[in-house]
Structures are given as structure tokens and as C-alpha cells.
Design an enzyme around this catalytic site. Structure first.
Site, PDB file in Angstrom:
ATOM      1  N   THR A   1       0.838 -14.249  -9.944  1.00 39.28           N
ATOM      2  CA  THR A   1       1.266 -15.893  -9.608  1.00 39.28           C
ATOM      3  C   THR A   1      -0.563 -16.079 -10.378  1.00 39.28           C
ATOM      4  O   THR A   1       0.640 -17.647 -10.921  1.00 39.28           O
ATOM      5  CB  THR A   1       0.920 -15.752  -7.769  1.00 39.28           C
ATOM      6  OG1 THR A   1       2.079 -15.006  -7.609  1.00 39.28           O
ATOM      7  CG2 THR A   1       1.673 -17.426  -7.144  1.00 39.28           C
TER       8      THR A   1
ATOM      9  N   ASP B   1       4.692  -9.355 -13.528  1.00 40.35           N
ATOM     10  CA  ASP B   1       4.212  -9.611 -11.970  1.00 40.35           C
ATOM     11  C   ASP B   1       4.062  -8.676 -12.157  1.00 40.35           C
ATOM     12  O   ASP B   1       4.295  -7.193 -12.507  1.00 40.35           O
ATOM     13  CB  ASP B   1       6.286  -9.958 -11.868  1.00 40.35           C
ATOM     14  CG  ASP B   1       5.608  -9.933 -10.110  1.00 40.35           C
ATOM     15  OD1 ASP B   1       6.525 -10.974  -9.654  1.00 40.35           O
ATOM     16  OD2 ASP B   1       5.577  -9.410  -9.459  1.00 40.35           O
TER      17      ASP B   1
ATOM     18  N   ASP C   1       0.721  -8.303  -5.471  1.00 37.59           N
ATOM     19  CA  ASP C   1       1.750  -6.806  -5.180  1.00 37.59           C
ATOM     20  C   ASP C   1       1.049  -6.138  -5.263  1.00 37.59           C
ATOM     21  O   ASP C   1       1.591  -4.948  -4.607  1.00 37.59           O
ATOM     22  CB  ASP C   1       2.889  -7.313  -5.362  1.00 37.59           C
ATOM     23  CG  ASP C   1       3.857  -8.937  -4.960  1.00 37.59           C
ATOM     24  OD1 ASP C   1       3.577  -9.447  -4.324  1.00 37.59           O
ATOM     25  OD2 ASP C   1       4.873  -8.772  -5.864  1.00 37.59           O
TER      26      ASP C   1
ATOM     27  N   THR D   1      -2.085   8.004   8.770  1.00 39.98           N
ATOM     28  CA  THR D   1      -1.432   7.328  10.117  1.00 39.98           C
ATOM     29  C   THR D   1      -0.885   5.937   9.468  1.00 39.98           C
ATOM     30  O   THR D   1      -1.251   5.431   8.481  1.00 39.98           O
ATOM     31  CB  THR D   1      -2.427   6.784  10.502  1.00 39.98           C
ATOM     32  OG1 THR D   1      -1.929   6.337  11.468  1.00 39.98           O
ATOM     33  CG2 THR D   1      -3.528   6.186  10.288  1.00 39.98           C
ATOM     34  N   GLN D   2       0.798   6.031  10.064  1.00 43.54           N
ATOM     35  CA  GLN D   2       1.174   4.810   9.924  1.00 43.54           C
ATOM     36  C   GLN D   2      -0.002   3.551  10.571  1.00 43.54           C
ATOM     37  O   GLN D   2       0.718   2.473   9.912  1.00 43.54           O
ATOM     38  CB  GLN D   2       2.569   4.637   9.782  1.00 43.54           C
ATOM     39  CG  GLN D   2       3.792   5.552  10.018  1.00 43.54           C
ATOM     40  CD  GLN D   2       4.773   5.939  10.846  1.00 43.54           C
ATOM     41  OE1 GLN D   2       5.258   4.524  11.700  1.00 43.54           O
ATOM     42  NE2 GLN D   2       5.500   6.742  10.734  1.00 43.54           N
TER      43      GLN D   2
HETATM   44  N1  ASP Z   1       4.772 -11.428  -7.674  1.00 46.82           N
HETATM   45  C1  ASP Z   1       3.269 -11.051  -7.539  1.00 46.82           C
HETATM   46  C2  ASP Z   1       2.884  -9.818  -8.506  1.00 46.82           C
HETATM   47  O1  ASP Z   1       2.329  -8.895  -8.041  1.00 46.82           O
HETATM   48  C3  ASP Z   1       2.614 -11.995  -6.209  1.00 46.82           C
HETATM   49  C4  ASP Z   1       1.145 -12.373  -6.897  1.00 46.82           C
HETATM   50  O2  ASP Z   1       0.650 -12.543  -7.821  1.00 46.82           O
HETATM   51  O3  ASP Z   1       1.134 -12.770  -5.811  1.00 46.82           O
HETATM   52  O4  ASP Z   1       2.358 -10.501  -9.534  1.00 46.82           O
END
Ligand code: ASP
Length: 340
Positions: free
Chosen positions: A11, A54, A87, A273-274
């Protein structure tokens, strides 16, 4: 002082597509234009750009490219900043922590929740502080010889970190390990939590990753037939079982029989663990103890991201699953707490 910024996308470098309105990765020139402050550093700041993606597109071969880029430039720079989508940043930081052994220089991941061109962006502060952190020296050596994530005023150990918010600027948390630094007016390092400088600082890069791992998140209502499919996976070397609370799973005979069938076949089963905070304590309840008795290894307080990438790394390093299980119990680079 020389710092290398490795731009991979995310992002921070995205721009809205005029037709669809969706965010798409842009090149690094865009970031330089939006952050003229970068010119104010009184040291050399060089950049290497990958084809921006991304971070949902990240693969193990991307990690190999990233680790190799750090290794190829290692002797020329004092520190590295990796601009990466949020991500999968915790996966990439975890993977690199295992792949870059004897690390004596900072490798700091950062990114942002809002593109750097937007008025309220968090990208500028993240980028500038990540660079400052990478350039910090104590007694002539790197203050933080580790793979870290810098995000919203906090420097966190990469393999202890999880993305915990899809909307807040404070997107990352290290639930089981304290921050390595906090940024206010000063950049305050938490020296006692930072990895000591390595005795042997000859960087060793591990580029062999074996991804033959499956995940089983347990849930009330799961069916025995799930195991039929797991047992059919060709070449499977490990199974991560995400259990309840402090490492508990049902005591139904079909469940434990299937787990035993998997461990008996030589496949490593790792219990994590979750819960986001806390650890697997297999002695605490009968529901956890039976897993231990079935040959399941305790992941202690490891994050999911670190568990997965540690398995990829160990499976790449050892052809025998016995060695993998032995090493899983030990901390390779601070990813689990050392108390028993
Ligand atoms: N979808 C973007 C990525 O992981 C989200 C981000 O960068 O905040 O590339």
C-alpha cells in the site's frame, strides 16, 4: 553510513486506478516524490526496486530473492529497510529471520496502511523511522542486529509479530515478546530484549525451503473425514495443528487415533495455539497431554507465521523429520521463549 532500501510494493507505494478505484502498486519514484524528507538524511540512501506487488502475491521464491538481495549487498551497507505490503509482512519477516543466520546488521520491514501520497498517510513516519532504526549504531556496531518490523512507533521482532488490524495504523502486534524500541520524541531502544550481536558475524544465507506442510485449525464440529484428505497428501512432511487455549484438542478417540496415525508415519505434528497471546502448555489439561503422548511437538509461544516459516526452513535444511522435530523445540533466532 550507508542504508539500502529494498522496495517490493504494498500500500505504501500504491495509487488509485482512475477507472476502477482499486489500489495498484506503483514504482519507487512515486515514494521519493512524496517523501522529500528522504534527501535530508546525512548518509547514503540507495534503493533497489523489485517489480512492485501486493504482498498477497508473496511466495517462498520471493523470500529467496529478498534474502539474496540482502546477502549480495551485505558488505556494502550498514543496514537494510524493506518496503513491503502489510498483509504478509509478518510471514516475510519471519522467513527472513530464519534464512539470514549470523545476522549482524538490521533488516527492517515497514509499509503503511494508507498510500504515501495520501494526506493522512502513515507511510512517511514509518519509512523515516525505519531508516533511522536501520542506521542506529551502539559502540560501533548495529544496535538491532535482527530482522524486525517497524510500524506505528514500535519496533517489533519480525518472527514474533502478527498483523492484527486491517484498519488501524497500529496494524501489528508482538503479543508474546516486548517491543525492541519505541519511537516518541526519542527512539528508545529496549536493549535487554534485542538479540546480542552474533559471535560469528559471517552472514549465512539459507535459500532451501521445503513447503510440504499442511494446516489443521481445529473447531467444534470438525469431521473425521478431514483426516482422510490430510493422510492422502503426497510428500507431506509436517502438519501444524492450531489448537484451543493452552494447546487443547478434543479427546474423541477418532481424533487422537488419526493424529497418532500421522505421527507414526513420520510426519511432524506441531501444536500451536489459536490464541494470540500465551503458549501451548501440554501438561496443563488431559486434552493437551494426550497430544504430547501421541508424539505431537509443542510450539510453545510461537506465532503461526513463525511456525510455518520455521518448518519450511528446517525442512529445507534437514532431509530427516527427526532432525526437524529436535530443532523445532529450540529457538533458532528468538522466535520462542526459552523457559521450559
Ligand atoms: N494489500 C496490501 C499488501 O499487503 C496491504 C498493505 O500493504 O497494507 O500489499
Amino acid at each position: 553510513m550507508k542504508i539500502l532500501v529494498i522496495y517490493t510494493g504494498g500500500t505504501i507505494g500504491m495509487k488509485q486506478n482512475a477507472r476502477t478505484g482499486a489500489l495498484e502498486p506503483f514504482d519507487f519514484a512515486q515514494i521519493e516524490e512524496e517523501v522529500p524528507e528522504l534527501k535530508k538524511f546525512d548518509f547514503v540512501l540507495d534503493t533497489v526496486s523489485f517489480k512492485p506487488i501486493d504482498s498477497a502475491e508473496v511466495t517462498p521464491s520471493f523470500w529467496i530473492q529478498l534474502a539474496t538481495t540482502v546477502a549480495d549487498n551485505y558488505s556494502d551497507y550498514n543496514g537494510f529497510v524493506i518496503l513491503h505490503g502489510t498483509d504478509t509482512m509478518a510471514y516475510s519477516a519471519s522467513a527472513l529471520s530464519f534464512m539470514l543466520q549470523n545476522l549482524g546488521k538490521p533488516v527492517i520491514f515497514t509499509g503503511s496502511q494508507l498510500p504515501v501520497g495520501m494526506l493522512r498517510t502513515d507511510g512517511k513516519e514509518n519509512l523515516i523511522s525505519a531508516i533511522e532504526t536501520a542506521a542506529s549504531q551502539t559502540g560501533g556496531k548495529a544496535t538491532v542486529p535482527e530482522v524486525c518490523i517497524y510500524f506505528q512507533n514500535k519496533l517489533l521482532r519480525g518472527n514474533r509479530t502478527t498483523k492484527s488490524s486491517a484498519e488501524h495504523f497500529n496494524a501489528f502486534n508482538s503479543f508474546n515478546y516486548p517491543p525492541l524500541a519505541e519511537a516518541g520524541i526519542y527512539l528508545k531502544f529496549n536493549h535487554q530484549s534485542i538479540m546480542p550481536y552474533p559471535e560469528n558475524d559471517n552472514l549465512a544465507v539459507h535459500t532451501s525451503l521445503d513447503t510440504n506442510t499442511a494446516i489443521l485449525k481445529i473447531f467444534p464440529g470438525m469431521q473425521p473425514s478431514l483426516f482422510d484428505n490430510i493422510l492422502k497428501i503426497q510428500g507431506l512432511r509436517s502438519l501444524i495443528v492450531e489448537t484451543f487455549g493452552s494447546g487443547n484438542a478434543p479427546t474423541f478417540p477418532w481424533f487422537i487415533d488419526n493424529i497418532r496415525k500421522i505421527t507414526d508415519s513420520g510426519i511432524t505434528v506441531l501444536n500451536i495455539t489459536q490464541c494470540l497471546r500465551g503458549e501451548v502448555s501440554p501438561e496443563k489439561y488431559i486434552t493437551g497431554r494426550q497430544l504430547k503422548e501421541a508424539g505431537v511437538v509443542s510450539g510453545k509461544d510461537i506465532t503461526f507465521e513463525a511456525a510455518l516459516t520455521k518448518l519450511f526452513y528446517l525442512q529445507g535444511k534437514y532431509s530427516g523429520n527427526e532432525n526437524v522435530r529436535e530443532e523445532l523445540e529450540k529457538a533458532v533466532c528468538g522466535e520462542i521463549s526459552s523457559h521450559p
